[in-house]
Design an enzyme around this catalytic site. Structure first.
Site, PDB file in Angstrom:
ATOM      1  N   SER A  23     -18.016  22.383 101.832  1.00  0.00           N
ATOM      2  CA  SER A  23     -19.332  22.900 101.428  1.00  0.00           C
ATOM      3  C   SER A  23     -19.295  24.337 100.925  1.00  0.00           C
ATOM      4  O   SER A  23     -20.336  24.901 100.624  1.00  0.00           O
ATOM      5  CB  SER A  23     -20.324  22.781 102.592  1.00  0.00           C
ATOM      6  N   LYS A  25     -17.746  27.010 102.646  1.00  0.00           N
ATOM      7  CA  LYS A  25     -17.751  27.974 103.752  1.00  0.00           C
ATOM      8  C   LYS A  25     -16.668  29.040 103.590  1.00  0.00           C
ATOM      9  O   LYS A  25     -16.930  30.224 103.757  1.00  0.00           O
ATOM     10  CB  LYS A  25     -17.548  27.256 105.094  1.00  0.00           C
ATOM     11  N   HIS A  60      -6.304  27.579  98.779  1.00  0.00           N
ATOM     12  CA  HIS A  60      -6.830  28.699  99.572  1.00  0.00           C
ATOM     13  C   HIS A  60      -5.992  29.961  99.337  1.00  0.00           C
ATOM     14  O   HIS A  60      -6.541  31.052  99.198  1.00  0.00           O
ATOM     15  CB  HIS A  60      -6.858  28.339 101.056  1.00  0.00           C
ATOM     16  N   ARG A  61      -4.685  29.819  99.306  1.00  0.00           N
ATOM     17  CA  ARG A  61      -3.816  30.983  99.087  1.00  0.00           C
ATOM     18  C   ARG A  61      -4.086  31.625  97.733  1.00  0.00           C
ATOM     19  O   ARG A  61      -4.105  32.847  97.614  1.00  0.00           O
ATOM     20  CB  ARG A  61      -2.349  30.569  99.178  1.00  0.00           C
TER      21      ARG A  61
END
Length: 180
Positions: A23, A25, A60-61
């Site tokens: 979502s 976050k 993410h990295r």
């Protein structure tokens, strides 16, 4: 001090960011951290145990700012940070969901017939240590977690145990948070 006043002065001590899977976050936490213009420590609890998770970790990295420090800790986050406190002004824990899952898997033994008492003790210890670190380390904390209690009841004992213990952990963090 009102929450509005705290926001005008920067991030509060503990911001708990909770929502559904995928979502946004983590991205929200990262944007909040960037606004602070302080050193950031990104505490990643995910483990690349399969190809899908390895791809998610890579995404993410890539999103993280180059000057952020990253600490990859699947468990014992609070204990580690109290032993080796960070000098960062902002700490992102991404995410509590995987920290709880990792603690359960480490403690519960057989996932088909998990040792519920051991899993509960492990999660309670993780949360106590984490809250102790949050209290002890003078930084702004952004803790990300998934809401899993609004879905279907899991069919398997380990799934129900995870849902219940994550719900409990989310409650503890939300109780201590300045902003949720």
């Amino acid at each position: 001090m009102s929450r509005l006043a705290m926001r005008q002065q920067g991030l509060p001590k503990l911001t708990f960011i909770i929502g559904g899977a995928r979502s946004g976050k983590s991205g929200h936490a990262e944007r909040l951290a960037m606004q602070e213009q302080q050193p950031v420590l990104y505490i990643a609890t995910g483990q690349g145990l399969d190809e899908e998770m390895q791809r998610r970790i890579a995404v993410h990295r890539q999103r993280r700012a180059a000057d952020w420090q990253t600490l990859e800790l699947p468990t014992h986050v609070g204990r580690h940070l109290r032993a080796e406190p960070s000098k960062a002004g902002v700490l992102i824990l991404d995410c509590l969901t995987l920290l709880v899952s990792n603690a359960i898997l480490e403690a519960a033994g057989d996932v088909d017939s998990p040792d519920e008492a051991s899993a509960q003790a492990a999660v309670e210890g993780e949360i106590a240590d984490l809250l102790g670190a949050i209290e002890a380390i003078p930084a702004c904390w952004l803790v990300v977690s998934n809401e899993v209690g609004e879905g279907l009841v899991p069919l398997y004992p380990a799934g129900r145990l995870f849902r219940d213990l994550l719900g409990w952990a989310n409650q503890r963090l939300a109780e201590k948070a300045d902003d949720v």
